[in-house]
Scaffold this motif. Structure first.
Motif, short mmCIF file in Angstrom:
data_model
loop_
_atom_site.label_atom_id
_atom_site.label_comp_id
_atom_site.label_asym_id
_atom_site.label_seq_id
_atom_site.Cartn_x
_atom_site.Cartn_y
_atom_site.Cartn_z
N VAL A 2 0.84 -1.21 0.00
CA VAL A 2 0.00 0.00 0.00
C VAL A 2 0.87 1.25 0.00
O VAL A 2 0.58 2.22 -0.71
CB VAL A 2 -0.99 -0.02 1.19
N GLU A 50 2.09 1.67 -3.54
CA GLU A 50 1.02 2.10 -4.44
C GLU A 50 0.62 3.55 -4.19
O GLU A 50 0.45 4.32 -5.13
CB GLU A 50 -0.20 1.19 -4.33
N LYS A 51 0.50 3.91 -2.94
CA LYS A 51 0.12 5.29 -2.64
C LYS A 51 1.20 6.26 -3.10
O LYS A 51 0.91 7.41 -3.45
CB LYS A 51 -0.18 5.46 -1.15
N ARG A 54 1.09 -2.03 -7.99
CA ARG A 54 1.33 -3.21 -7.15
C ARG A 54 2.15 -4.27 -7.88
O ARG A 54 3.06 -4.86 -7.31
CB ARG A 54 0.01 -3.80 -6.65
N ASP A 87 -6.72 -5.10 1.61
CA ASP A 87 -7.83 -4.15 1.47
C ASP A 87 -8.00 -3.30 2.73
O ASP A 87 -8.28 -2.11 2.64
CB ASP A 87 -9.14 -4.88 1.17
N ALA A 114 -5.30 -0.74 2.85
CA ALA A 114 -5.56 0.32 1.87
C ALA A 114 -6.63 1.28 2.39
O ALA A 114 -6.46 2.50 2.31
CB ALA A 114 -5.99 -0.30 0.53
N SER A 145 -5.43 3.58 4.83
CA SER A 145 -4.50 4.53 4.22
C SER A 145 -5.19 5.51 3.27
O SER A 145 -4.53 6.30 2.60
CB SER A 145 -3.42 3.77 3.46
N LEU A 167 -8.36 0.12 -3.60
CA LEU A 167 -7.62 -0.65 -4.59
C LEU A 167 -8.53 -1.14 -5.69
O LEU A 167 -9.71 -1.44 -5.46
CB LEU A 167 -6.95 -1.85 -3.92
#
Length: 137
Positions: A21, A24-25, A30, A114, A117, A120, A124
């Motif tokens: 995460v 990705e952020k 990913r 999940d 995510a 955060s 996703l």
């Protein structure tokens, strides 16, 4: 041994969820991050095995959050009996409990991704990328 193994399974999956995460952020897809991870010294048979689920959000159950919670309960009870502090495992147990509390108990415990995510502030989406699970020859 099985309980200790499954504690590691949960802790590694939670850590993998957190760093995935974070990447990705920060703008890294990913599949690209997990390919990098799996090709590094930190990659393992397990991280490769879970990568397709993380990339494509396929939570077909291999091990449910409820079963993982049971093993965390058993492992932490043993740790208390044996006076072994397990702070990281204890925190992961709370996150596994949150996954059970989410009601998604028929899915794979990889749903920890999940939940991380959501905590955060991101939602996703499946990347629909073919990812090697490390099991194919």
């Amino acid at each position: 041994m099985k309980i200790a193994h499954n504690l590691m399974l949960g802790v590694v999956t939670q850590t993998m969820a957190e760093i995935t995460v974070l990447a990705e952020k920060g703008g890294v897809p990913r599949h690209a991050f997990l390919e990098f991870l799996n090709n590094s010294v930190m990659g393992s048979v397990f991280t490769r095995y879970k990568s397709p689920a993380f990339v494509n959000l396929d939570y077909t159950p291999t091990f449910t959050p409820t079963l993982l919670r049971k093993d965390f309960d058993l492992g932490l009870a043993a740790a208390r009996r044996l006076d072994v502090p397990m702070p990281v495992t204890s925190l992961t147990a709370q996150l596994v409990q949150a996954s059970v509390g989410s009601g998604r108990v028929e899915e794979d415990f990889a749903i920890l991704l999940d939940l991380q995510a959501a905590a955060s502030g991101i939602e996703l989406k499946p990347e629909n990328v073919t990812v090697d699970d490390g099991l194919s020859t």
